[in-house]
Design a protein around this motif. Structure first.
Motif, mmCIF file in Angstrom:
data_model
loop_
_atom_site.group_PDB
_atom_site.id
_atom_site.type_symbol
_atom_site.label_atom_id
_atom_site.label_comp_id
_atom_site.label_asym_id
_atom_site.label_seq_id
_atom_site.Cartn_x
_atom_site.Cartn_y
_atom_site.Cartn_z
ATOM 1 N N GLN A 438 6.555 0.896 -48.401
ATOM 2 C CA GLN A 438 6.841 2.015 -47.497
ATOM 3 C C GLN A 438 5.836 3.125 -47.754
ATOM 4 N N ASN A 439 5.172 3.569 -46.717
ATOM 5 C CA ASN A 439 4.168 4.632 -46.822
ATOM 6 C C ASN A 439 3.147 4.343 -47.914
ATOM 7 N N GLY A 440 2.738 3.081 -48.017
ATOM 8 C CA GLY A 440 1.741 2.684 -48.990
ATOM 9 C C GLY A 440 2.254 2.508 -50.398
ATOM 10 N N GLN A 441 3.526 2.774 -50.653
ATOM 11 C CA GLN A 441 4.129 2.664 -51.977
ATOM 12 C C GLN A 441 4.958 1.385 -52.052
ATOM 13 N N THR A 442 4.625 0.502 -53.016
ATOM 14 C CA THR A 442 5.404 -0.719 -53.190
ATOM 15 C C THR A 442 6.752 -0.372 -53.805
ATOM 16 N N LEU A 443 7.830 -0.704 -53.085
ATOM 17 C CA LEU A 443 9.177 -0.386 -53.549
ATOM 18 C C LEU A 443 9.797 -1.518 -54.341
ATOM 19 N N ILE A 444 9.643 -2.756 -53.862
ATOM 20 C CA ILE A 444 10.277 -3.918 -54.493
ATOM 21 C C ILE A 444 9.278 -5.062 -54.468
ATOM 22 N N ARG A 445 9.179 -5.771 -55.560
ATOM 23 C CA ARG A 445 8.193 -6.846 -55.676
ATOM 24 C C ARG A 445 8.860 -8.203 -55.862
ATOM 25 N N GLU A 446 8.131 -9.233 -55.460
ATOM 26 C CA GLU A 446 8.434 -10.635 -55.769
ATOM 27 C C GLU A 446 9.845 -11.056 -55.349
ATOM 28 N N ILE A 447 10.155 -10.839 -54.067
ATOM 29 C CA ILE A 447 11.385 -11.355 -53.485
ATOM 30 C C ILE A 447 11.106 -12.771 -52.999
ATOM 31 N N PRO A 448 11.950 -13.742 -53.309
ATOM 32 C CA PRO A 448 11.641 -15.127 -52.932
ATOM 33 C C PRO A 448 11.574 -15.314 -51.417
ATOM 34 N N LEU A 449 10.573 -16.085 -50.980
ATOM 35 C CA LEU A 449 10.463 -16.483 -49.585
ATOM 36 C C LEU A 449 11.285 -17.748 -49.343
ATOM 37 N N VAL A 450 12.108 -17.729 -48.330
ATOM 38 C CA VAL A 450 12.844 -18.922 -47.927
ATOM 39 C C VAL A 450 12.052 -19.681 -46.870
ATOM 40 N N TYR A 451 11.379 -18.940 -45.985
ATOM 41 C CA TYR A 451 10.555 -19.547 -44.933
ATOM 42 C C TYR A 451 9.107 -19.089 -45.120
ATOM 43 N N LYS A 452 8.181 -20.035 -44.969
ATOM 44 C CA LYS A 452 6.756 -19.734 -45.118
ATOM 45 C C LYS A 452 6.051 -19.907 -43.777
ATOM 46 N N GLY A 453 5.043 -19.070 -43.575
ATOM 47 C CA GLY A 453 4.314 -19.140 -42.323
ATOM 48 C C GLY A 453 5.163 -18.691 -41.155
ATOM 49 N N GLY A 605 10.917 0.091 -63.905
ATOM 50 C CA GLY A 605 10.933 -1.362 -63.910
ATOM 51 C C GLY A 605 9.983 -1.898 -64.957
ATOM 52 N N TYR A 606 9.351 -3.048 -64.678
ATOM 53 C CA TYR A 606 8.475 -3.651 -65.671
ATOM 54 C C TYR A 606 7.332 -4.392 -64.984
ATOM 55 N N PHE A 607 6.216 -4.492 -65.694
ATOM 56 C CA PHE A 607 5.082 -5.308 -65.278
ATOM 57 C C PHE A 607 5.214 -6.676 -65.940
ATOM 58 N N ASP A 608 5.108 -7.741 -65.144
ATOM 59 C CA ASP A 608 5.244 -9.072 -65.711
ATOM 60 C C ASP A 608 3.913 -9.589 -66.240
ATOM 61 N N GLU A 609 3.877 -10.881 -66.584
ATOM 62 C CA GLU A 609 2.672 -11.449 -67.187
ATOM 63 C C GLU A 609 1.509 -11.507 -66.213
ATOM 64 N N ASN A 610 1.790 -11.378 -64.908
ATOM 65 C CA ASN A 610 0.723 -11.367 -63.910
ATOM 66 C C ASN A 610 0.318 -9.958 -63.497
ATOM 67 N N ARG A 611 0.843 -8.973 -64.209
ATOM 68 C CA ARG A 611 0.585 -7.549 -63.946
ATOM 69 C C ARG A 611 1.257 -7.061 -62.668
ATOM 70 N N SER A 612 2.156 -7.855 -62.108
ATOM 71 C CA SER A 612 2.916 -7.423 -60.942
ATOM 72 C C SER A 612 4.074 -6.554 -61.400
ATOM 73 N N PHE A 613 4.301 -5.445 -60.683
ATOM 74 C CA PHE A 613 5.381 -4.543 -61.050
ATOM 75 C C PHE A 613 6.680 -4.965 -60.372
ATOM 76 N N ASN A 614 7.721 -5.099 -61.158
ATOM 77 C CA ASN A 614 9.038 -5.466 -60.672
ATOM 78 C C ASN A 614 9.953 -4.250 -60.797
ATOM 79 N N ALA A 615 10.276 -3.629 -59.675
ATOM 80 C CA ALA A 615 11.110 -2.432 -59.692
ATOM 81 C C ALA A 615 12.542 -2.807 -60.070
ATOM 82 N N GLN A 616 13.116 -2.079 -61.020
ATOM 83 C CA GLN A 616 14.523 -2.254 -61.366
ATOM 84 C C GLN A 616 15.393 -1.178 -60.724
#
Length: 879
Positions: A438-453, A605-616
């Motif tokens: 939202q407005n260039g700010q990542t709020l939530i990361r790494e939500i599983p995709l059920v459908y691709k494409g 939140g926390y940064f995982d092993e891939n440096r992705s931020f996971n908002a808690q």
């Protein structure tokens, strides 16, 4: 119906009789058309074509259309046994909302369901008076649970920030895995029913009217015979079965003062474990007649609706127009309407971003995005992300997917950044997951995709919305019309080094004198000026400087805080803690401030092993201009966040234990000062190392207790876990009536004793009492308490290993007022007893922890303890 023919003279009716002859049929025709359109609208835009009056009954038999609205979870209809099952035993507070049934405020009714627990801690229940059928916020809940073999029943309400307030609890005995749970709502109160017996009554309603739902908590649960009746109605007859087992309830809690139990923010709640779409799933869709979308069109795609733009979006539903150089859905009465971006479809392995500017014109602020749409003409088999507005005016963000039956499955809700009518919403698709922006700010990361494409699109819900500046782009390179993408190789993550604990607490730095602390820098422009540590780079994000020569052990509790001075940028200053590396922010926790359009926020939140931020979670910090003190309190497996020494978020799960602490900035220049890392028991005589036996060699029990507190009790022998406790000749006092779960404990553990004290409560609406058999020196987990719950109820029980309170009994007593009251606890063997002012309230109550420390606790109440005494029962018996 044949067309009417009407004689005409000069294009006018020839006489008045024609009006009388033809006008009634014309009116009837118009009414039929309006009625037909209304029925069509009701059928397609309500949950189901179903009467909305009481009584309502569902036993899941026959061929009726069953469309409970799923909010998370894995719900399925067990046709063989005629029941509805929630099949996932790992999720909490998930819902199946009764379709098309909404009750009016102050409408009396009784709602019940038979519940069978198939797996898990008996966590089945009901939710009622829901103010928003898409989320559990702003609703009441009653459910069962089981801990360490003991059943409990809890009831209360969720506020609009999802925090749960307990209004009472009870301990049913001999409860089988099949039971009937119900609620009876009358006026401003409700009653709790278990197997048709009233467990508690006269409980205050905090939310009136709304929807009803079934719920589960870490359990696989089956529901049957769902009934909602009015005051003069009866439940429809069902097949006779075994009579429900008699339930004995120990001392049900009366409706008294409310105790608030703060839960993790919405972002911490467990999301449904959605499985990414596989090739087999695609084949299944093809076999089922689903048009699997091929990759189409070129990226980047951009549309701002200027020039000679045509309305060529695929309008699946709704009323869309081109106006004011935007595409606008003008009808605020419709839900889940969709317009797909024309001529564009993503490949199933495609990485891309999708953004649009939204302006809410009228309605519930329900504008959003569709993405990975699998069908060319339906909302089914697609992902959705949108805003919404609660009845109290607060905004929320909801995200998830529509399944092949058009049922929406919530993957989570969150608090968005503040906005008035305009904002930018986006998603970033990354392989098997997606992020929300939202407005260039990542709020939530790494939500599983059920459908691709599939297709991107626009959606609205009970709102008229303008969409503009629609952009779909590939962050990793160009993409051709056939879906081929050129990606840049991902940077290989360095292995996290093995760290060993170094240094000792307290660690303090105010940058005065000849400071020799050289921080470990990872990016940025760090300088020491005017006795302050500065980071001057405003272009870089997530850079850090770690405290040197200090690595904390995995089981070490500590408090970490620093003063922040915002110099330039969007207030993006914060703290890093439990960092596992020295050269990267990977595998670490973070909390920091930010500002958007002048509105301050805080994210953690926390940064995982891939440096992705996971908002808690996120929170609204106390108002501040340029300076604030930010801190974290680490205890066990969770942490609290403090701003200016006030707790703003509690009990957030730790993903990484132990490690380094440091400073961080995000697109801002920030000054840091007065950095402190201290033990919660920094002045305590107990050695705080990971291998010390906290129960070894206890000192004689009477050394630190006497009939008169005076100066014979050394404050150094008491440890403050939470709160602002003070010592004086009048006693041990907590002077604050605004804080929760304040706790102070004595240094020594005991296992067979009588513990007594006088207690006098002051200002406040909460209660206070004694704590005993506290097994750990840094948390209330595992401890027993006996305390006033408000003015006229005393309760006793224990906190389990996860910090959940389990009531073992309660009693109605005379109002506490400002009088002095005497508590006495006797711990003997495997049991304990509770006395208040000499009266026995609880006897032979089983112990959860058989030894530990003693102390005092208060919640929302000022209190003073004195005349503290402790007697060794073993020594007294020998004497």
């Amino acid at each position: 119906m044949p067309p009417y023919k009407c004689p005409m003279v000069n294009n006018q009716f020839n006489n008045e009789s024609v009006y009388r002859s033809y006008l009634p049929p014309l009116i009837a025709t118009a009414l039929l058309i309006l009625l037909g359109n209304g029925l069509i609208y009701y059928y397609y835009y309500s949950d189901v074509f179903w009467p909305k009056t009481l009584p309502y009954f569902e036993d899941f038999t026959g061929d009726e259309r069953i469309e409970f609205r799923q909010v998370g979870g894995n719900w399925r209809l067990d046709e063989e046994n005629a029941r509805l099952i929630q099949n996932d035993a790992n999720l909490v507070d998930i819902l199946a909302v009764i379709p098309a049934l909404e009750l009016e405020p102050q409408q009396p009714y009784e709602f019940s369901s038979n519940i069978s627990v198939l797996e898990g801690p008996k966590g089945g229940g009901i939710v009622f008076n829901m103010q928003d059928r898409g989320t559990i916020v702003s609703s009441h809940l009653i459910r069962l649970g089981n801990n360490e073999g003991g059943d409990y029943l809890i009831y209360g309400y969720f506020a609009d920030d999802r925090n749960f307030t307990v209004q009472g609890s009870a301990s049913p005995e001999n409860l089988p895995n099949e039971f009937k749970l119900g609620v009876k709502v009358e006026g401003q109160t409700y009653s709790v029913l278990l197997n048709d017996a009233v467990i508690a009554e006269g409980i205050e309603l905090m939310h009136e009217g709304g929807n009803l739902a079934l719920t589960s908590w870490k359990s696989k649960v089956a529901f049957d015979n769902v009934s909602v009746i009015g005051p003069d109605q009866t439940i429809p007859m069902v097949e006779e079965g075994e009579a429900p087992a008699e339930v004995v309830v120990q001392a049900p809690a009366a409706q008294t003062e409310v105790v608030v139990v703060e839960q993790a923010p919405a972002a911490q709640q467990a999301a449904p474990v959605a499985q990414p779409q596989t090739q087999a799933a695609v084949v299944d869709q093809q076999n089922a007649g689903v048009a699997v979308m091929p990759a189409l069109g070129d990226l980047p795609y951009f549309e701002n609706f200027t020039g000679d733009t045509e309305l060529d979006y695929q309008l699946i539903s709704g009323e869309w127009e081109l106006q004011d150089e935007t595409i606008t859905q003008v009808n605020p009465q419709l839900v889940d309407v969709v317009a797909a971006v024309p001529g564009l479809s993503m490949a199933d392995n495609e990485i891309y971003t999708f953004n649009a500017d939204l302006t809410m014109l009228e309605g519930a602020k329900g504008g959003g995005l569709m993405f990975n749409m699998q069908r060319p003409d339906s909302v089914r088999d697609s992902h959705m992300l949108r805003f919404g507005q609660r009845q109290d005016g607060g905004e929320y963000l909801i995200y998830g997917y529509f399944d092949s039956e058009r049922g929406f499955n919530t993957q989570g809700t969150s608090q968005p950044l503040e906005y008035d009518a305009e904002t930018t919403l986006g998603v970033a698709i990354n392989g098997d997951t997606y992020d929300i922006v939202q407005n260039g700010q990542t709020l939530i990361r790494e939500i599983p995709l059920v459908y691709k494409g599939g297709r991107p699109g626009l959606t609205t819900w009970n709102t008229a919305v303008q969409f503009d500046n629609i952009e779909v782009a590939s962050p990793n390179g160009a993409r051709s019309a056939n879906g081929t993408i050129t990606t840049q190789p991902a940077e290989e993550a360095a292995a996290a080094p093995v760290i060993e604990a170094t240094g000792s607490l307290p660690w303090v730095e105010d940058f005065t004198g000849d400071t020799d602390h050289t921080f470990i820098e990872a990016g940025g422009n760090w300088q020491l000026r005017e006795e302050t540590m500065l980071q001057l780079n405003t272009e870089a994000s997530d850079i850090m400087a770690l405290v040197p020569d200090l690595i904390l052990t995995t089981d070490e509790p500590y408090d970490y805080s620093a003063d922040l001075l915002i110099l330039e940028g969007p207030k993006g200053g914060g703290l890093v803690f439990n960092s596992q590396n020295t050269d990267t922010i990977r595998e670490s926790h973070m909390v920091r401030f930010g500002s958007n359009d002048g509105n301050d926020y805080m994210i953690y939140g926390y940064f995982d092993e891939n440096r992705s931020f996971n908002a808690q979670g996120s929170a609204q910090p106390p108002e501040f201009s340029d300076e604030a003190r930010l801190g974290v309190s680490i205890s066990g497996s969770t942490y609290n966040i403090l701003v200016n020494d006030e707790i703003v978020a509690r009990d957030i799960p730790l993903v990484y234990l132990g490690g380094r602490v440091g400073l961080t900035t995000w697109n801002s220049s920030v000054g840091f000062d007065d950095i402190e890392v201290v033990s919660p028991f920094a002045d305590q005589l107990i050695e705080r190392t990971s291998d010390v036996d906290l129960f070894a060699n206890p000192r004689p029990v009477n050394t630190y207790f006497s009939a008169d507190l005076d100066n014979t009790t050394d404050p150094a022998n008491w440890g403050i876990v939470n709160g602002d406790w003070t010592f004086s000749e009048t006693g041990i006092t907590h002077p604050n009536a605004e804080w929760f779960d304040n706790l102070i404990m004595h240094a020594n553990p005991f296992d067979s004793y009588a513990f007594n004290t006088n207690m006098q409560m002051g200002e406040g609406e909460g209660g206070a009492g004694v704590a005993f058999n506290i097994p750990a020196a840094d948390t209330i987990n595992g401890a027993h308490i006996a305390r006033y719950l408000g003015n006229e109820v005393v309760t006793w029980g224990y906190f389990d290993d996860d910090g959940v309170y389990v009531e073992q009994g309660s009693a109605i007593v005379d109002a506490a007022g400002d009088q002095v009251h005497a508590f006495e606890i006797r711990v003997d063997g495997e049991n304990y007893s509770v006395r208040l002012d000499g009266e026995l309230l609880g006897e032979s109550v089983p112990l959860f922890s058989t030894q530990g420390r003693v102390g005092f606790t208060s919640t929302l109440r000022e209190v003073t303890f004195d005349d503290i005494g402790l007697t060794d029962l073993d020594a007294a018996a020998e004497g």
